[in-house]
Design a protein around this motif. Structure first.
Motif, PDB file in Angstrom:
ATOM      1  N   TYR B  33       7.847   6.783  14.925  1.00 28.91           N
ATOM      2  CA  TYR B  33       7.527   5.592  15.711  1.00 28.91           C
ATOM      3  C   TYR B  33       7.886   4.351  14.913  1.00 28.91           C
ATOM      4  CZ  TYR B  33       4.833   8.768  18.671  1.00 28.91           C
ATOM      5  OH  TYR B  33       4.454   9.790  19.511  1.00 28.91           O
ATOM      6  N   ASP B  34       8.338   3.330  15.610  1.00 33.06           N
ATOM      7  CA  ASP B  34       8.727   2.094  14.957  1.00 33.06           C
ATOM      8  C   ASP B  34       7.561   1.464  14.212  1.00 33.06           C
ATOM      9  OD1 ASP B  34      11.108   0.784  17.412  1.00 33.06           O
ATOM     10  OD2 ASP B  34      11.335   2.230  15.784  1.00 33.06           O
ATOM     11  N   GLN B  91       2.213  -2.366  11.584  1.00 36.31           N
ATOM     12  CA  GLN B  91       1.702  -1.856  12.857  1.00 36.31           C
ATOM     13  C   GLN B  91       2.634  -0.779  13.382  1.00 36.31           C
ATOM     14  OE1 GLN B  91       2.872  -3.754  16.333  1.00 36.31           O
ATOM     15  NE2 GLN B  91       2.283  -1.779  17.205  1.00 36.31           N
ATOM     16  N   TYR B  93       2.475   3.068  16.171  1.00 34.32           N
ATOM     17  CA  TYR B  93       1.777   3.759  17.255  1.00 34.32           C
ATOM     18  C   TYR B  93       1.308   5.110  16.737  1.00 34.32           C
ATOM     19  CZ  TYR B  93       0.917   6.194  21.648  1.00 34.32           C
ATOM     20  OH  TYR B  93       0.334   6.903  22.663  1.00 34.32           O
ATOM     21  N   LEU B  97      -4.224   9.139  18.513  1.00 35.26           N
ATOM     22  CA  LEU B  97      -5.170   8.159  19.045  1.00 35.26           C
ATOM     23  C   LEU B  97      -4.697   7.569  20.370  1.00 35.26           C
ATOM     24  CD1 LEU B  97      -5.902   6.230  15.718  1.00 35.26           C
ATOM     25  CD2 LEU B  97      -7.391   7.901  16.852  1.00 35.26           C
ATOM     26  N   SER B  98      -3.408   7.786  20.701  1.00 34.63           N
ATOM     27  CA  SER B  98      -2.810   7.157  21.893  1.00 34.63           C
ATOM     28  C   SER B  98      -3.047   5.655  21.873  1.00 34.63           C
ATOM     29  CB  SER B  98      -3.390   7.766  23.174  1.00 34.63           C
ATOM     30  OG  SER B  98      -3.063   9.138  23.252  1.00 34.63           O
ATOM     31  N   ALA B  99      -2.787   5.060  20.729  1.00 33.70           N
ATOM     32  CA  ALA B  99      -3.053   3.630  20.571  1.00 33.70           C
ATOM     33  C   ALA B  99      -2.141   3.044  19.513  1.00 33.70           C
ATOM     34  CB  ALA B  99      -4.509   3.400  20.183  1.00 33.70           C
ATOM     35  N   SER B 100      -1.900   1.769  19.634  1.00 30.79           N
ATOM     36  CA  SER B 100      -1.236   1.040  18.554  1.00 30.79           C
ATOM     37  C   SER B 100      -2.227   0.904  17.415  1.00 30.79           C
ATOM     38  CB  SER B 100      -0.791  -0.336  19.044  1.00 30.79           C
ATOM     39  OG  SER B 100       0.220  -0.214  20.011  1.00 30.79           O
ATOM     40  N   PHE B 102      -2.916  -0.577  13.202  1.00 27.83           N
ATOM     41  CA  PHE B 102      -2.542  -1.558  12.202  1.00 27.83           C
ATOM     42  C   PHE B 102      -2.937  -1.092  10.810  1.00 27.83           C
ATOM     43  CE2 PHE B 102      -1.362  -5.251  14.711  1.00 27.83           C
ATOM     44  CZ  PHE B 102      -1.967  -5.016  15.933  1.00 27.83           C
TER      45      PHE B 102
END
Lengths: 123, 111
Positions: B33-34, B91, B93, B97-100, B102
């Motif tokens: 993921y980026d 940051q 993904y 957690l299916s969330a962004s 940090f």
């Protein structure tokens, strides 16, 4: 140039609902290639993604699992704004809340951000 | 505790090079993921500094660069300047957690 302007109360009583609004200029919130985001920042939790809403023929929302049941992010296309509603707040919800925009992909970065709103939960 | 791990602080003299690490795991950075980086100046909102692992938005000086490898990413400030004194956050993904998510942030101090 897209700009975000936040508004809402800075003090919320425990067990009440926290509501903030983010007015968007320079862009249309219902554009299908963008999403509307809420993030908060506190000394104890750091930066925390709360959720997002985006338009794909209708409005969809995704929320952080820790917020499900208490959070709602809604859009008002007539005002080109979106709002955060967080119910049953406690002192752990005291934070600076930011709205932001991103592309529609969940991997897209957050840009731009609103100016931030300090919300204190206290009686 | 943040999902992505950053050093709390780094410092350097003007003109020096500093590196900020961001360590994740297989469910986030390691899943390709980026990684994005944000700069937060005192009293202001975070601002996008690097997107898509190594891309600079228009207006960001080229002394800022970033890379990603495996489950980690790095931000480099080459030729540190006084105005670079700020907090920096990574940051990405997280699929678990299916969330962004940090990093905890790194405070850069210019000596």
């Amino acid at each position: 140039q897209v700009q975000l302007q936040q508004s809402g109360p800075g003090l919320v009583r425990p067990s009440q609902t926290l509501s903030l609004t983010c007015a968007v200029s320079g862009d249309t919130i219902s554009i299908t290639k963008s999403a509307c985001i809420w993030i908060r920042q506190s000394p104890s939790r750091g930066l925390e993604w709360l959720g997002r809403t985006y338009y794909r023929s209708k409005w969809y929302s995704d929320y952080a699992s820790s917020m499900i049941g208490r959070i709602s992010i809604t859009a008002d296309t007539s005002k080109n704004s979106f709002s955060l509603h967080l119910t049953s707040v406690t002192d752990e919800d005291t934070a600076v809340y930011y709205c932001a925009r991103s592309g529609v992909a969940i991997l897209d970065p957050f840009d731009p951000w609103g100016q931030g709103s300090l919300v204190t939960v206290s009686s | 505790q943040s999902v992505l791990t950053q050093p709390p602080s780094v410092s350097g003299a003007p003109g020096q090079r500093v590196t900020i690490s961001c360590t994740g795991r297989s469910s986030n950075i390691g899943s390709n993921y980026d990684v994005h980086w944000y700069q937060q100046l005192p009293g202001t909102a975070p601002k996008l500094l690097i997107f898509g692992n190594f891309n600079r938005p228009s207006g960001v000086p080229d002394r800022f660069s970033a890379s990603k490898s495996g489950t980690s990413a790095s931000l480099v400030i080459a030729g540190l300047q006084a105005e670079d004194e700020a907090d920096y956050y990574c940051q990405s993904y997280d699929s678990g957690l299916s969330a962004s998510v940090f990093g905890g942030g790194t405070k850069v101090t210019v000596l």
